[in-house]
Enzyme design. Structure first.
Site, PDB file in Angstrom:
ATOM      1  N   ASP A  64       0.999  -1.209  -0.012  1.00 47.57           N
ATOM      2  CA  ASP A  64      -0.060   0.083  -0.074  1.00 47.57           C
ATOM      3  C   ASP A  64       0.929   1.068   0.051  1.00 47.57           C
ATOM      4  O   ASP A  64       2.061   1.330   0.330  1.00 47.57           O
ATOM      5  CB  ASP A  64      -0.904   0.040   1.349  1.00 47.57           C
ATOM      6  CG  ASP A  64      -2.090   0.896   1.198  1.00 47.57           C
ATOM      7  OD1 ASP A  64      -2.360   1.419   0.010  1.00 47.57           O
ATOM      8  OD2 ASP A  64      -2.675   1.124   2.219  1.00 47.57           O
ATOM      9  N   GLY A 121       0.033   5.640  -4.427  1.00 51.04           N
ATOM     10  CA  GLY A 121      -0.395   6.862  -4.434  1.00 51.04           C
ATOM     11  C   GLY A 121      -0.083   8.085  -3.401  1.00 51.04           C
ATOM     12  O   GLY A 121       0.529   9.210  -4.243  1.00 51.04           O
ATOM     13  N   ARG A 122       0.009   7.729  -2.404  1.00 47.74           N
ATOM     14  CA  ARG A 122       0.680   8.750  -1.269  1.00 47.74           C
ATOM     15  C   ARG A 122       2.163   8.991  -1.627  1.00 47.74           C
ATOM     16  O   ARG A 122       2.743  10.215  -1.746  1.00 47.74           O
ATOM     17  CB  ARG A 122       0.680   8.497   0.181  1.00 47.74           C
ATOM     18  CG  ARG A 122      -0.800   8.422   0.606  1.00 47.74           C
ATOM     19  CD  ARG A 122      -1.110   7.569   1.926  1.00 47.74           C
ATOM     20  NE  ARG A 122      -1.197   6.467   1.615  1.00 47.74           N
ATOM     21  CZ  ARG A 122      -1.679   5.514   2.409  1.00 47.74           C
ATOM     22  NH1 ARG A 122      -1.556   5.750   3.690  1.00 47.74           N
ATOM     23  NH2 ARG A 122      -2.088   4.026   2.141  1.00 47.74           N
ATOM     24  N   ARG A 124      -0.472   9.676  -9.593  1.00 37.80           N
ATOM     25  CA  ARG A 124      -0.682   8.589  -8.810  1.00 37.80           C
ATOM     26  C   ARG A 124       0.134   7.263  -9.903  1.00 37.80           C
ATOM     27  O   ARG A 124       0.877   6.528  -9.157  1.00 37.80           O
ATOM     28  CB  ARG A 124      -1.980   8.101  -8.364  1.00 37.80           C
ATOM     29  CG  ARG A 124      -2.745   9.008  -7.507  1.00 37.80           C
ATOM     30  CD  ARG A 124      -4.134   8.409  -7.244  1.00 37.80           C
ATOM     31  NE  ARG A 124      -4.151   7.206  -6.758  1.00 37.80           N
ATOM     32  CZ  ARG A 124      -4.037   6.695  -5.665  1.00 37.80           C
ATOM     33  NH1 ARG A 124      -3.959   7.523  -4.660  1.00 37.80           N
ATOM     34  NH2 ARG A 124      -4.118   5.699  -5.271  1.00 37.80           N
ATOM     35  N   HIS A 179       2.552   3.847  -8.840  1.00 38.32           N
ATOM     36  CA  HIS A 179       2.658   2.531  -9.175  1.00 38.32           C
ATOM     37  C   HIS A 179       3.564   1.917 -10.164  1.00 38.32           C
ATOM     38  O   HIS A 179       4.144   0.801  -9.909  1.00 38.32           O
ATOM     39  CB  HIS A 179       1.254   2.301 -10.114  1.00 38.32           C
ATOM     40  CG  HIS A 179      -0.124   2.581  -9.555  1.00 38.32           C
ATOM     41  ND1 HIS A 179      -0.330   2.073  -8.001  1.00 38.32           N
ATOM     42  CD2 HIS A 179      -1.174   3.373  -9.622  1.00 38.32           C
ATOM     43  CE1 HIS A 179      -1.513   2.766  -7.760  1.00 38.32           C
ATOM     44  NE2 HIS A 179      -1.816   3.625  -8.698  1.00 38.32           N
ATOM     45  N   THR A 199     -10.706  -6.488  -5.352  1.00 41.63           N
ATOM     46  CA  THR A 199     -11.976  -6.706  -6.159  1.00 41.63           C
ATOM     47  C   THR A 199     -12.426  -5.290  -5.916  1.00 41.63           C
ATOM     48  O   THR A 199     -13.521  -4.770  -6.725  1.00 41.63           O
ATOM     49  CB  THR A 199     -12.987  -7.623  -5.449  1.00 41.63           C
ATOM     50  OG1 THR A 199     -12.758  -7.913  -3.994  1.00 41.63           O
ATOM     51  CG2 THR A 199     -12.656  -9.181  -6.000  1.00 41.63           C
ATOM     52  N   ARG A 202     -11.756   2.752  -8.830  1.00 41.11           N
ATOM     53  CA  ARG A 202     -10.650   3.792  -9.035  1.00 41.11           C
ATOM     54  C   ARG A 202     -11.046   4.367 -10.340  1.00 41.11           C
ATOM     55  O   ARG A 202     -11.565   3.890 -11.213  1.00 41.11           O
ATOM     56  CB  ARG A 202      -9.385   3.161  -8.646  1.00 41.11           C
ATOM     57  CG  ARG A 202      -9.048   2.741  -7.317  1.00 41.11           C
ATOM     58  CD  ARG A 202      -7.875   2.685  -6.860  1.00 41.11           C
ATOM     59  NE  ARG A 202      -7.365   2.014  -5.985  1.00 41.11           N
ATOM     60  CZ  ARG A 202      -6.140   2.282  -5.179  1.00 41.11           C
ATOM     61  NH1 ARG A 202      -5.000   2.711  -5.806  1.00 41.11           N
ATOM     62  NH2 ARG A 202      -6.130   1.979  -3.892  1.00 41.11           N
ATOM     63  N   LEU A 255      11.093 -19.743  -5.065  1.00 41.41           N
ATOM     64  CA  LEU A 255       9.808 -19.083  -4.448  1.00 41.41           C
ATOM     65  C   LEU A 255       8.876 -19.286  -5.153  1.00 41.41           C
ATOM     66  O   LEU A 255       8.706 -18.941  -6.573  1.00 41.41           O
ATOM     67  CB  LEU A 255      10.414 -17.677  -4.262  1.00 41.41           C
ATOM     68  CG  LEU A 255       9.325 -16.633  -3.932  1.00 41.41           C
ATOM     69  CD1 LEU A 255       9.449 -16.866  -2.293  1.00 41.41           C
ATOM     70  CD2 LEU A 255       9.514 -15.268  -4.220  1.00 41.41           C
ATOM     71  N   GLU A 314       1.002 -13.638  12.074  1.00 43.96           N
ATOM     72  CA  GLU A 314       1.653 -12.436  12.725  1.00 43.96           C
ATOM     73  C   GLU A 314       1.383 -11.460  11.923  1.00 43.96           C
ATOM     74  O   GLU A 314       1.716 -11.201  10.499  1.00 43.96           O
ATOM     75  CB  GLU A 314       3.169 -12.667  13.223  1.00 43.96           C
ATOM     76  CG  GLU A 314       3.146 -13.765  13.991  1.00 43.96           C
ATOM     77  CD  GLU A 314       2.499 -13.750  15.422  1.00 43.96           C
ATOM     78  OE1 GLU A 314       2.766 -12.599  15.809  1.00 43.96           O
ATOM     79  OE2 GLU A 314       2.226 -14.644  16.034  1.00 43.96           O
TER      80      GLU A 314
HETATM   81  C1  IPE Z   1      -5.342  -2.851  -0.397  1.00 46.52           C
HETATM   82  O1  IPE Z   1      -5.265  -1.299  -0.556  1.00 46.52           O
HETATM   83  C2  IPE Z   1      -5.533  -3.491  -1.977  1.00 46.52           C
HETATM   84  C3  IPE Z   1      -4.094  -3.619  -2.521  1.00 46.52           C
HETATM   85  C4  IPE Z   1      -2.842  -3.353  -1.944  1.00 46.52           C
HETATM   86  C5  IPE Z   1      -4.047  -4.015  -3.664  1.00 46.52           C
HETATM   87  P1  IPE Z   1      -6.202  -0.237  -0.714  1.00 46.52           P
HETATM   88  O2  IPE Z   1      -5.438   1.045  -1.043  1.00 46.52           O
HETATM   89  O3  IPE Z   1      -6.871  -0.766  -1.847  1.00 46.52           O
HETATM   90  O4  IPE Z   1      -6.998  -0.357   0.626  1.00 46.52           O
HETATM   91  P2  IPE Z   1      -7.827   0.560   1.376  1.00 46.52           P
HETATM   92  O5  IPE Z   1      -8.890   1.092   0.509  1.00 46.52           O
HETATM   93  O6  IPE Z   1      -7.143   1.521   1.951  1.00 46.52           O
HETATM   94  O7  IPE Z   1      -8.505  -0.276   2.548  1.00 46.52           O
HETATM   95  C1  IPE Z   2      -1.370   0.355  -3.477  1.00 48.61           C
HETATM   96  O1  IPE Z   2      -1.310   1.883  -3.436  1.00 48.61           O
HETATM   97  C2  IPE Z   2      -1.446  -0.055  -4.832  1.00 48.61           C
HETATM   98  C3  IPE Z   2      -2.839  -0.491  -5.232  1.00 48.61           C
HETATM   99  C4  IPE Z   2      -4.044  -0.702  -4.415  1.00 48.61           C
HETATM  100  C5  IPE Z   2      -3.230  -0.697  -6.592  1.00 48.61           C
HETATM  101  P1  IPE Z   2      -2.444   2.654  -3.235  1.00 48.61           P
HETATM  102  O2  IPE Z   2      -2.807   3.189  -4.768  1.00 48.61           O
HETATM  103  O3  IPE Z   2      -3.436   1.998  -2.643  1.00 48.61           O
HETATM  104  O4  IPE Z   2      -1.838   3.960  -2.589  1.00 48.61           O
HETATM  105  P2  IPE Z   2      -2.463   5.204  -1.591  1.00 48.61           P
HETATM  106  O5  IPE Z   2      -2.855   3.994  -0.448  1.00 48.61           O
HETATM  107  O6  IPE Z   2      -3.487   5.601  -2.396  1.00 48.61           O
HETATM  108  O7  IPE Z   2      -1.250   5.739  -1.248  1.00 48.61           O
HETATM  109 MG    MG Z   3      -4.005   2.462  -0.720  1.00 45.17          MG
END
Ligand code: IPE
Ligand code: IPE
Ligand code: MG
Length: 230
Positions: free
Chosen positions: A11, A14-15, A24, A28, A57, A62, A122, A192
């Site tokens: 995760d 985007g940030r 964003r 990625h 899912t 987005r 792996l 864990e």
């Molecule tokens: C979880 O991240 C899904 C993936 C890393 C693919 P999200 O960014 O979609 O989760 P939420 O919306 O913050 O819960």
């Molecule tokens: C995780 O990063 C990748 C996917 C869910 C595809 P995010 O795109 O959710 O990034 P944030 O959470 O918005 O920073």
């Molecule tokens: Mg996210």
């Protein structure tokens, strides 16, 4: 002991981009570079199974341009990056409902899985259009089709996308969010959990090693008690 199966909620792409005033999609792109680094690191550390949450899912909610960019990156990863990983022994499996993907992505998935299927290093699971609730529902549908009316826990496990693999010992989430977001709900019953503030594009092999060190100091009890040594 190092964990046999590590699962990661990748995760924060985007940030990461936002912090740099970039779109964003740049986050990625950087995230894919991290995937490659972490897969290699996990393989050389001797981890047996690595599961990466790449697209949920719920991520279809987005904007269209972000989804498009993710699909382009996915295709790039499957067609261009997989060979190098394959040479290192990585065996690919995709977890998720693939019916929603375009034909060209399905073809690349098929090719990449076939190319790596005899590898013995792996086991890399990439969760794509993955949702744990969907996974459990499809398992029940399949069991009903096969006339299984009273499944055991082991039977249900064998109908999940992770069939045959051990449950994750360690679940890592980057970007400091304390939630599961519909990931591996059945399989993480006794995993864990390790949450790290770093955003996924900044996550390094050293961070993975830190998570493992932390895991090695945990006391897993699985509902029992640890008897004091006399
Ligand atoms: C979880 O991240 C899904 C993936 C890393 C693919 P999200 O960014 O979609 O989760 P939420 O919306 O913050 O819960
Ligand atoms: C995780 O990063 C990748 C996917 C869910 C595809 P995010 O795109 O959710 O990034 P944030 O959470 O918005 O920073
Ligand atoms: Mg996210």
């Amino acid at each position: 002991m190092i964990p046999v199966h590590v699962a990661i909620i990748m995760d924060g792409n985007g940030r990461w981009a936002k912090k740099k005033s970039l779109p964003r999609t740049f986050g990625h792109r950087q995230g894919v570079k991290t995937v490659k680094k972490i897969v290699k690191a996990a393989n050389s550390l001797g981890i047996k199974v690595l599961t990466l949450y790449a697209f949920s899912t719920e991520n279809w909610k987005r904007p269209e341009n972000e989804i498009k960019a993710l699909m382009v990156l996915l295709k790039y990863f499957l067609s261009k990056e997989i060979d190098e990983l394959s040479r290192e022994g990585v065996k690919l499996r995709i977890l998720g409902d693939l019916s929603k993907f375009s034909k060209d992505i399905k073809i690349e998935i098929d090719k990449a899985c076939k190319r790596t299927c005899n590898n013995t290093g792996l086991e890399l699971n990439i969760a794509l259009n993955y949702g744990a609730r969907q996974e459990i529902l499809q398992a029940f549908e399949e069991m009903l089709k096969q006339g299984i009316k009273k499944p055991t826990e082991a039977t249900l496990s064998s109908f999940l996308y992770t069939a045959g693999q051990p449950d994750p010992d360690l679940l890592i989430r980057t970007s400091g969010e304390f939630r599961i977001s519909n990931f591996l709900l059945w399989q993480i019953a006794y995993s864990e959990i390790y949450i790290v503030d770093k955003l996924w594009p900044d996550f390094t092999a050293q961070d993975l090693e830190n998570a493992i060190k932390n895991f090695e100091n945990r006391q897993r009890r699985f509902g029992g008690i640890v008897l004091e040594k006399q």
